[in-house]
Design a protein around this motif. Structure first.
Motif, PDB file in Angstrom:
ATOM      1  N   HIS A 265      -7.729 -22.057   4.152  1.00 22.38           N
ATOM      2  CA  HIS A 265      -6.737 -20.992   4.338  1.00 22.38           C
ATOM      3  C   HIS A 265      -6.606 -20.155   3.073  1.00 22.38           C
ATOM      4  O   HIS A 265      -6.535 -18.918   3.130  1.00 22.38           O
ATOM      5  CB  HIS A 265      -5.390 -21.614   4.710  1.00 22.38           C
ATOM      6  CG  HIS A 265      -4.312 -20.612   4.983  1.00 22.38           C
ATOM      7  ND1 HIS A 265      -3.477 -20.114   3.999  1.00 22.38           N
ATOM      8  CD2 HIS A 265      -3.939 -19.987   6.138  1.00 22.38           C
ATOM      9  CE1 HIS A 265      -2.640 -19.252   4.516  1.00 22.38           C
ATOM     10  NE2 HIS A 265      -2.886 -19.150   5.814  1.00 22.38           N
ATOM     11  N   SER A 266      -6.579 -20.820   1.920  1.00 24.82           N
ATOM     12  CA  SER A 266      -6.462 -20.102   0.655  1.00 24.82           C
ATOM     13  C   SER A 266      -7.654 -19.176   0.428  1.00 24.82           C
ATOM     14  O   SER A 266      -7.498 -18.017   0.029  1.00 24.82           O
ATOM     15  CB  SER A 266      -6.338 -21.094  -0.489  1.00 24.82           C
ATOM     16  OG  SER A 266      -6.262 -20.436  -1.742  1.00 24.82           O
ATOM     17  N   LEU A 267      -8.852 -19.682   0.685  1.00 21.33           N
ATOM     18  CA  LEU A 267     -10.062 -18.886   0.483  1.00 21.33           C
ATOM     19  C   LEU A 267     -10.133 -17.716   1.458  1.00 21.33           C
ATOM     20  O   LEU A 267     -10.505 -16.593   1.082  1.00 21.33           O
ATOM     21  CB  LEU A 267     -11.300 -19.769   0.640  1.00 21.33           C
ATOM     22  CG  LEU A 267     -11.502 -20.851  -0.428  1.00 21.33           C
ATOM     23  CD1 LEU A 267     -12.633 -21.781  -0.033  1.00 21.33           C
ATOM     24  CD2 LEU A 267     -11.791 -20.218  -1.789  1.00 21.33           C
ATOM     25  N   GLN A 268      -9.792 -17.979   2.718  1.00 23.69           N
ATOM     26  CA  GLN A 268      -9.874 -16.937   3.734  1.00 23.69           C
ATOM     27  C   GLN A 268      -8.919 -15.776   3.459  1.00 23.69           C
ATOM     28  O   GLN A 268      -9.177 -14.642   3.893  1.00 23.69           O
ATOM     29  CB  GLN A 268      -9.582 -17.533   5.114  1.00 23.69           C
ATOM     30  CG  GLN A 268     -10.689 -18.439   5.632  1.00 23.69           C
ATOM     31  CD  GLN A 268     -10.249 -19.305   6.805  1.00 23.69           C
ATOM     32  OE1 GLN A 268      -9.053 -19.363   7.126  1.00 23.69           O
ATOM     33  NE2 GLN A 268     -11.200 -19.988   7.429  1.00 23.69           N
ATOM     34  N   ILE A 274     -15.213 -12.492   2.739  1.00 24.59           N
ATOM     35  CA  ILE A 274     -15.508 -12.186   4.132  1.00 24.59           C
ATOM     36  C   ILE A 274     -15.483 -13.448   4.986  1.00 24.59           C
ATOM     37  O   ILE A 274     -14.939 -13.458   6.085  1.00 24.59           O
ATOM     38  CB  ILE A 274     -16.882 -11.480   4.244  1.00 24.59           C
ATOM     39  CG1 ILE A 274     -16.811 -10.114   3.559  1.00 24.59           C
ATOM     40  CG2 ILE A 274     -17.296 -11.322   5.708  1.00 24.59           C
ATOM     41  CD1 ILE A 274     -18.126  -9.363   3.563  1.00 24.59           C
ATOM     42  N   ASP A 275     -16.069 -14.505   4.473  1.00 27.63           N
ATOM     43  CA  ASP A 275     -16.112 -15.745   5.239  1.00 27.63           C
ATOM     44  C   ASP A 275     -16.181 -16.931   4.275  1.00 27.63           C
ATOM     45  O   ASP A 275     -16.570 -16.786   3.112  1.00 27.63           O
ATOM     46  CB  ASP A 275     -17.323 -15.756   6.180  1.00 27.63           C
ATOM     47  CG  ASP A 275     -17.245 -16.861   7.222  1.00 27.63           C
ATOM     48  OD1 ASP A 275     -16.143 -17.409   7.417  1.00 27.63           O
ATOM     49  OD2 ASP A 275     -18.276 -17.183   7.833  1.00 27.63           O
ATOM     50  N   ALA A 292     -16.726 -24.977  -3.132  1.00 24.54           N
ATOM     51  CA  ALA A 292     -16.619 -24.093  -1.972  1.00 24.54           C
ATOM     52  C   ALA A 292     -17.661 -22.992  -2.043  1.00 24.54           C
ATOM     53  O   ALA A 292     -18.083 -22.580  -3.126  1.00 24.54           O
ATOM     54  CB  ALA A 292     -15.209 -23.487  -1.896  1.00 24.54           C
ATOM     55  N   GLY A 293     -18.069 -22.545  -0.871  1.00 26.40           N
ATOM     56  CA  GLY A 293     -18.986 -21.411  -0.778  1.00 26.40           C
ATOM     57  C   GLY A 293     -18.345 -20.294   0.020  1.00 26.40           C
ATOM     58  O   GLY A 293     -17.801 -20.527   1.103  1.00 26.40           O
ATOM     59  N   ILE A 294     -18.376 -19.080  -0.516  1.00 29.33           N
ATOM     60  CA  ILE A 294     -17.791 -17.929   0.172  1.00 29.33           C
ATOM     61  C   ILE A 294     -18.820 -16.810   0.270  1.00 29.33           C
ATOM     62  O   ILE A 294     -19.806 -16.770  -0.480  1.00 29.33           O
ATOM     63  CB  ILE A 294     -16.544 -17.399  -0.569  1.00 29.33           C
ATOM     64  CG1 ILE A 294     -16.907 -16.969  -2.007  1.00 29.33           C
ATOM     65  CG2 ILE A 294     -15.442 -18.455  -0.589  1.00 29.33           C
ATOM     66  CD1 ILE A 294     -15.757 -16.315  -2.772  1.00 29.33           C
TER      67      ILE A 294
END
Length: 352
Positions: A265-268, A274-275, A292-294
């Protein structure tokens, strides 16, 4: 380390040092031991040191309480000559000393990482947790053995009221320590400290068995003592199940799915993301580390993409409880990112 993180760390350390500059001498030691202050984990990058200090404080206090409990029981053993009470006293004293490995583990966890131990020494807590679980197993075996032995060879009981008083003291001391350890352990995220609290609770059950047994014997049921002891042994085994589960999950890098959801949720909701491709979390001692990968807009420059990852990292430190560090990998969104990830496909890596 980013400039923002450096400034944030410097400012917090300055405030932290200021809070402690008056805590010196005997008065300072008493203050820091029995009236601990606290910080919001989301707002302090040195929260790991603070929580380790709280863990050590919990161990020290419980060590003193259990030591006094065993001392009082020892005096009553001399008065009554009760073998059962003697066994319970020795048991409580030995269990007080099991806090020592946990104390060492918390102290080790505060040491900085080295080139050999690049993640630091937080795992020492989990090793201490294994030791504590083994001690709970030993508690169950001792309680069961003593119960069977007394069932086969009943012993006369004198000064029943003193034995009852001593058992109540043992139960109260252990339960006080258990509640304190479990509460602090949950607050700082230490499975080992929680397990040690569970251990103290099982020892309280053993002391309670002495009380119930003495009451039964006084009421004319000589086999009440060993029968209650067997029931307490069964209760310890049920408590053991939860402690084993928690330590096993820590050793296997299991985390609460709600923690994963909070990370995603924090990353999004980080501007520029974008994802979310991957999220991996693990406990190291009583602190959480994340990978994490974004994905971001492929037209962004390296500097802009890095700014997004830094913002994502910063938000995670605020949004994920007990998180101490995060590595955020940035990939271009769309076909270009998929093409680049294909280079690693034959290595069997899950890159997105």
């Amino acid at each position: 380390m980013s400039e923002h993180q450096h400034d944030h760390q410097h400012d917090h350390q300055h405030d932290h040092q200021h809070d402690h500059e008056h805590a010196t001498g005997v008065r300072g030691w008493l203050t820091t031991t029995f009236r601990p202050h606290s910080h919001d984990a989301a707002d302090s990058v040195d929260a790991a040191l603070e929580t380790s200090a709280r863990g050590i404080r919990a161990v020290k206090i419980s060590l003193v309480v259990l030591g006094l409990t065993a001392l009082i029981q020892a005096v009553l053993v001399v008065i009554t000559g009760s073998v059962a009470l003697l066994a319970d006293t020795i048991h409580n004293l030995s269990d007080a000393l099991t806090a020592v490995p946990l104390w060492i583990a918390f102290a080790l966890g505060r040491r900085p990482a080295t080139r050999r131990y690049t993640y630091g020494f937080g795992r020492a807590e989990d090793l201490a947790g294994v030791f504590i679980v083994l001690m709970i197993v030993l508690s169950a075996l001792v309680a069961g053995w003593e119960s069977v032995r007394r069932l086969l060879d009943p012993q006369p009981l004198t000064h029943a009221w003193v034995v009852i008083a001593a058992g109540l003291i043992g139960f109260a001391g252990n339960e006080l320590v258990a509640s304190y350890r479990i509460r602090v352990g949950r607050q700082i995220g230490s499975a080992a400290l929680v397990a040690d609290g569970v251990h103290a609770r099982t020892d309280g059950f053993t002391s309670l068995a002495v009380v119930v047994g003495a009451i039964g014997v006084s009421a004319g049921f000589p086999l009440a003592d060993p029968i209650v002891g067997l029931l307490i042994t069964v209760a310890i085994l049920f408590v053991l199940k939860g402690a084993v589960r928690d330590i096993y999950r820590r050793l296997m890098d299991a985390v609460d799915p709600a923690l994963v959801a909070a990370t995603e949720h924090s990353l999004q909701h980080t501007p520029g993301v974008i994802d979310v491709e991957t999220v991996r979390l693990r406990w190291v001692g009583h602190r959480v580390r994340a990978e994490a990968g974004i994905t971001v807009d492929p037209t962004l420059t390296v500097v802009q993409s890095h700014a997004v990852s830094i913002e994502a990292h910063h938000r995670l430190l605020h949004d994920v409880p007990k998180l101490v560090e995060a590595t955020v990998h940035v990939s271009p969104a769309g076909a270009e990112g998929e093409r680049q990830h294909a280079t690693l496909a034959h290595h069997g890596l899950n890159t997105g």
